[in-house]
Design an enzyme around this catalytic site. Structure first.
Site, PDB file in Angstrom:
ATOM      1  CG  ASP A  33     -69.737  36.921 -30.491  1.00  0.00           C
ATOM      2  OD1 ASP A  33     -69.959  36.361 -29.406  1.00  0.00           O
ATOM      3  OD2 ASP A  33     -68.623  36.887 -31.068  1.00  0.00           O
ATOM      4  CG  HIS A 175     -72.222  36.228 -35.069  1.00  0.00           C
ATOM      5  ND1 HIS A 175     -71.540  35.112 -35.497  1.00  0.00           N
ATOM      6  CD2 HIS A 175     -71.279  37.160 -34.762  1.00  0.00           C
ATOM      7  CE1 HIS A 175     -70.236  35.360 -35.453  1.00  0.00           C
ATOM      8  NE2 HIS A 175     -70.061  36.585 -35.004  1.00  0.00           N
TER       9      HIS A 175
END
Length: 211
Positions: A33, A175
């Protein structure tokens, strides 16, 4: 506060969202992400290439606009792309129209049926709005949250958490962000080496799998 392993009650409250993939084979779904950004996203792409792995990148529209070359490399390498809003909006604190407009702004850039709400926070009405605007959208959550965004979490503990809770069919969240990089840089290559030796493969999320 966050939970590494998604509780069953949360899945029951939001059954219209996708939390994991039922797999009879030994496959793990790695997701990333907040990118694309310099340094971190190329690092992830390099590690994935070493293991002939495919991942899913939930991109922030603003970052795609700022770093189109890195985004194009993600696509060129054969990874799946997902919408993560244009400005990383938290659904619970955003009015529904603003949230939908932000989603659609990124939708024009990415044209993908995959979406993940930032922070994992989305209202029931926002789910309905997104599905009305893009009927084929698949809202992807997770069942293993690495915690790589937690600056107070030691990289070694982050690795332990991921290895403990990941199994076949798991959707794991990492992430590709600067905030997470200290932990991601440590965890991702080590986890993938261990998983590979255990016979796992790594596939991208494909929308048609969830029909």
């Amino acid at each position: 506060m966050y939970l590494v392993k998604t509780p069953w009650l949360l899945k029951k409250l939001y059954p219209e969202l996708i939390w994991n993939v039922n797999q009879s084979n030994r496959c793990i779904y790695l997701t990333f992400d907040d990118g694309p950004i310099p340094i971190v996203t190329p690092f992830v792409l390099n590690i994935l290439k070493q293991y002939e792995a495919k991942g899913t990148f939930f991109c922030i529209g603003d970052n795609v606009g700022k770093h189109p070359d890195i985004f194009e490399q993600v696509v060129k390498d054969g990874h799946a792309i997902g919408n993560h809003t244009y400005n990383h909006l938290k659904g619970w604190k955003t009015d529904n129209k603003t949230y939908l407009d932000n989603f659609l702004l990124t939708d024009k850039l990415l044209d993908t049926d995959l979406f993940r709400p930032p922070y994992g926070r989305i209202k029931k009405q926002q789910v309905k709005d997104l599905k009305a605007a893009r009927p084929n959208v698949k809202i992807i959550m997770w069942n293993v949250l690495s915690g790589d965004f937690d600056i107070n979490l030691k990289p070694e503990d982050c690795l332990k958490n991921v290895l403990k809770h990941t199994q076949a069919g798991s959707v794991v969240v990492f992430h590709d962000s600067l905030k997470a990089f200290d932990r991601l840089e440590y965890v991702l290559p080590r986890a993938m080496e261990i998983w590979s030796k255990a016979g796992y493969s790594f596939n991208a999320l494909i929308p048609k799998e969830f029909i």
